[in-house]
Design a protein around this motif. Structure first.
Motif, short mmCIF file in Angstrom:
data_model
loop_
_atom_site.label_atom_id
_atom_site.label_comp_id
_atom_site.label_asym_id
_atom_site.label_seq_id
_atom_site.Cartn_x
_atom_site.Cartn_y
_atom_site.Cartn_z
N UNK A 96 32.32 51.50 39.99
CA UNK A 96 32.92 52.71 40.80
C UNK A 96 32.03 53.55 41.61
N UNK A 97 30.61 53.38 41.29
CA UNK A 97 29.68 54.14 41.89
C UNK A 97 28.84 53.46 42.91
N UNK A 98 29.52 52.38 43.20
CA UNK A 98 28.91 51.68 44.67
C UNK A 98 29.90 51.84 45.88
N UNK A 99 29.32 52.49 46.81
CA UNK A 99 30.07 52.93 48.02
C UNK A 99 30.91 51.86 48.66
N UNK A 100 30.22 50.57 48.29
CA UNK A 100 30.87 49.48 49.00
C UNK A 100 32.32 49.09 48.41
N UNK A 101 32.58 49.52 47.11
CA UNK A 101 33.69 49.21 46.26
C UNK A 101 34.58 50.37 46.26
N UNK A 102 35.86 49.78 46.27
CA UNK A 102 36.91 50.82 46.35
C UNK A 102 37.29 51.23 44.91
N UNK A 103 36.86 52.25 44.38
CA UNK A 103 37.13 52.49 42.56
C UNK A 103 38.70 52.42 42.16
N UNK A 104 39.46 52.52 43.03
CA UNK A 104 41.01 52.19 42.63
C UNK A 104 41.29 50.87 42.91
N UNK A 105 40.63 49.84 43.10
CA UNK A 105 40.96 48.40 43.10
C UNK A 105 39.81 47.56 42.30
N UNK A 106 39.47 48.08 41.27
CA UNK A 106 38.64 47.12 40.41
C UNK A 106 39.43 46.50 39.34
N UNK A 107 39.05 45.06 39.34
CA UNK A 107 39.78 44.41 38.25
C UNK A 107 38.95 43.31 37.42
N UNK A 121 34.10 47.48 54.19
CA UNK A 121 34.83 48.01 53.01
C UNK A 121 35.16 49.36 53.11
N UNK A 122 35.65 50.07 52.28
CA UNK A 122 35.11 49.32 50.72
C UNK A 122 36.18 48.28 50.18
N UNK A 123 35.57 47.46 49.41
CA UNK A 123 36.33 46.16 49.03
C UNK A 123 36.96 46.32 47.59
N UNK A 124 38.06 45.73 47.09
CA UNK A 124 38.56 45.45 46.15
C UNK A 124 37.53 44.67 45.40
N UNK A 125 37.38 44.55 44.02
CA UNK A 125 36.32 43.79 43.49
C UNK A 125 36.60 43.61 41.97
N UNK A 126 36.17 42.35 41.46
CA UNK A 126 36.30 41.86 40.22
C UNK A 126 35.08 41.60 39.22
N UNK A 127 35.12 41.94 37.98
CA UNK A 127 34.10 41.55 37.02
C UNK A 127 34.40 40.29 36.49
N UNK A 128 33.62 39.37 36.31
CA UNK A 128 34.09 37.85 35.75
C UNK A 128 33.37 38.07 34.25
N UNK A 129 34.17 37.80 33.45
CA UNK A 129 33.80 37.88 31.91
C UNK A 129 33.81 36.46 31.38
N UNK A 130 32.59 36.10 30.68
CA UNK A 130 32.39 34.77 30.29
C UNK A 130 33.20 34.63 28.71
N UNK A 131 33.18 33.26 28.64
CA UNK A 131 33.60 32.91 27.49
C UNK A 131 32.90 32.82 25.98
N UNK A 132 33.47 32.34 25.17
CA UNK A 132 32.50 32.71 23.83
C UNK A 132 31.06 31.62 23.91
#
Length: 494
Positions: A264-275, A189-200
């Motif tokens: 953003x506070x995880x060392x494995x994650x690139x804070x500039x590539x969070x989607x 890393x550090x890796x790009x990352x995504x957060x998955x957001x559920x439906x209703x």
């Protein structure tokens, strides 16, 4: 005229999982041993012992398997539990059992449900109704040796070629703890990352529906492509705390913002590539978060909403009823009923007054509907109560009136918006057009809008797009949809 009196909203879950059962159940919820609850048996226990399964058709045509497990102990006491395998829920306690003269009654208090049926000696079935939250659905149970496992070829099998970590973080402002799974590629890393957001509807981290776990499949695919993925239980389900029933879409956006800060506070994650990747209502939430946080580098809207919830509700009702073969007169009548009720919700902010007006509308509707006249007054009241509660909830009040277009106009990060051509829940033509126009009007310089041929609301390859197909389709997410998402993210995180 036979009005269905159904409030048609693009919920991705039926109430069995959303009324208090964790769809993350691992079997730790013990079946109920009925020694000190209602336990009236006047008949041959062999008639009802065993595993019983039936198919429940919910509003909108979504089909779910319902399973009851009934056994006896040496002392004559009874063990009973309920499973909803297509939602990943098992071991729901059945608190009361009554079997007399061939009539079986099962009470499932934890989810406000009950089954009443008659044992048929000639074909060894139990024919009856499942009742929950004021609604009744026909349900025929058949004895099975084993509940058939759904074959979901895309579900990943351990060991995974990446790291999987259980995580918990807190939305301090809301006083909510959020539990999820973070998957990290094994490369450096550090890796790009995504957060998955559920439906209703109240969803777990895998967004389980109809035997499918689309977020598990999506997470696995993206992590294998070198992208870290965080998927999270909604408030009040799985490992997350909080009161889901009192939350709005804006509240859920706050939970996602907390997830961005966590990554953003995880060392494995690139804070500039969070989607963010949002499905259905999640596609409404992602733009909200992107506007509030400059740390969001890109968003993907899967069947995202481009128009108000009220507009979507009318379109959805029309499409689903037509797919069911409902006549034009009934469709027009149902839309007029929805418009009357929605007017009350929008114009009357006092809940007590709104509830009273809605009850008057629904009582008058039932009085004029022959289909409803045969039902008991108690059941009619329960139906009305359930509808009124849904209509006056904080979520519904927000959903009906929120227009996503002004927010979309403020989104400056790259956007990918995709819809399935056969989506009957968030119709692609109207929503993609609105999203495209809003992003263009706001001056967004990097966005892609695509309608994917042959895919439904879950992005499965489908024949009709009708919700009843979801559980019958082996595919969880079309490989074409996965590739489009993966390639687009890779291009925007180089």
């Amino acid at each position: 005229m036979k009005s269905k009196i159904v409030i048609c909203i693009f919920l991705l879950s039926i109430t069995i999982a959303s009324l208090g059962c964790s769809s993350q159940s691992d079997g730790s919820q013990e079946s109920s041993q009925l020694n000190d609850t209602k336990n009236e048996i006047a008949g041959d226990l062999k008639d009802i012992e065993g595993t019983w399964m039936g198919n429940l058709t919910a509003p909108g045509g979504l089909e779910l398997r319902i399973v009851f497990n009934i056994s006896t102990n040496s002392d004559g006491s009874i063990n009973a539990s309920m499973d909803s395998p297509d939602q990943g829920v098992s071991g729901i306690p059945v608190e009361s059992v009554s079997y007399k003269d061939g009539n079986l009654n099962l009470g499932v208090k934890s989810i406000k449900g009950s089954f009443e049926g008659i044992y048929k000696e000639n074909n060894k079935t139990i024919e009856g109704e499942w009742k929950q939250a004021g609604s009744a659905f026909p349900l025929v149970l058949e004895r099975v040796e084993k509940v058939p496992e759904m074959h979901r070829e895309q579900d990943p099998v351990k060991p995974y070629p990446y790291t999987e970590e259980e995580v918990v973080y807190e939305n301090k402002e809301a006083g909510v703890k959020l539990a999820g799974t973070l998957t990290l590629p094994q490369s450096e890393g550090p890796f790009p990352a995504v957060i998955l957001i559920t439906g209703s509807g109240q969803q777990n981290r895998n967004e389980e529906i109809a035997g499918h776990r689309p977020f598990l499949v999506l997470s696995d695919y993206l992590t294998r492509q070198g992208i870290a993925v965080l998927r999270v239980d909604d408030r009040g389900i799985g490992g997350s705390t909080g009161n889901f029933s009192q939350a709005t879409t804006e509240d859920f956006a706050g939970d996602v913002l907390t997830g961005v800060e966590y990554l953003k506070n995880r060392k494995e994650i690139d804070p500039g590539r969070i989607g963010l990747i949002g499905h259905s209502e999640g596609g409404l939430i992602a733009p909200m978060v992107a506007v509030k946080s400059p740390d969001v580098a890109f968003i993907v809207l899967m069947a995202g909403q481009g128009i108000t919830g009220e507009e979507i509700s009318y379109l959805q009702s029309d499409l689903i009823y037509r797919a069911e073969g409902v006549d034009n007169e009934t469709i027009a009548h149902n839309e007029a009923l929805l418009r009357r009720m929605y007017s009350v919700v929008k114009e009357e902010q006092n809940n007590t007054a709104a509830e009273e007006k809605l009850r008057e509308i629904l009582k008058a509707e039932m009085a004029n509907t022959s289909e409803q006249k045969i039902e008991s007054s108690d059941h009619s009241e329960a139906v009305i109560d359930a509808q009124v509660t849904a209509l006056t909830s904080p979520w519904m009040r927000f959903f009906l009136t929120y227009d996503p277009r002004p927010t979309l106009m403020k989104v400056k990060c790259p956007v990918l918006a995709i819809n399935g051509e056969k989506d009957l829940q968030v119709p692609p033509e109207e929503n993609l057009k609105a999203i495209d126009e809003a992003l263009k009007a706001g001056g967004n310089k990097d966005y892609t809008v695509k309608e994917l041929p042959g895919l439904n609301h879950l992005f499965q390859t489908a024949k009709t797009g009708f919700p009843s197909e979801y559980s019958k389709i082996e595919e969880t997410i079309s490989p074409a949809a996965l590739e489009i998402i993966g390639n687009w993210i890779s291009e925007h995180t180089q």
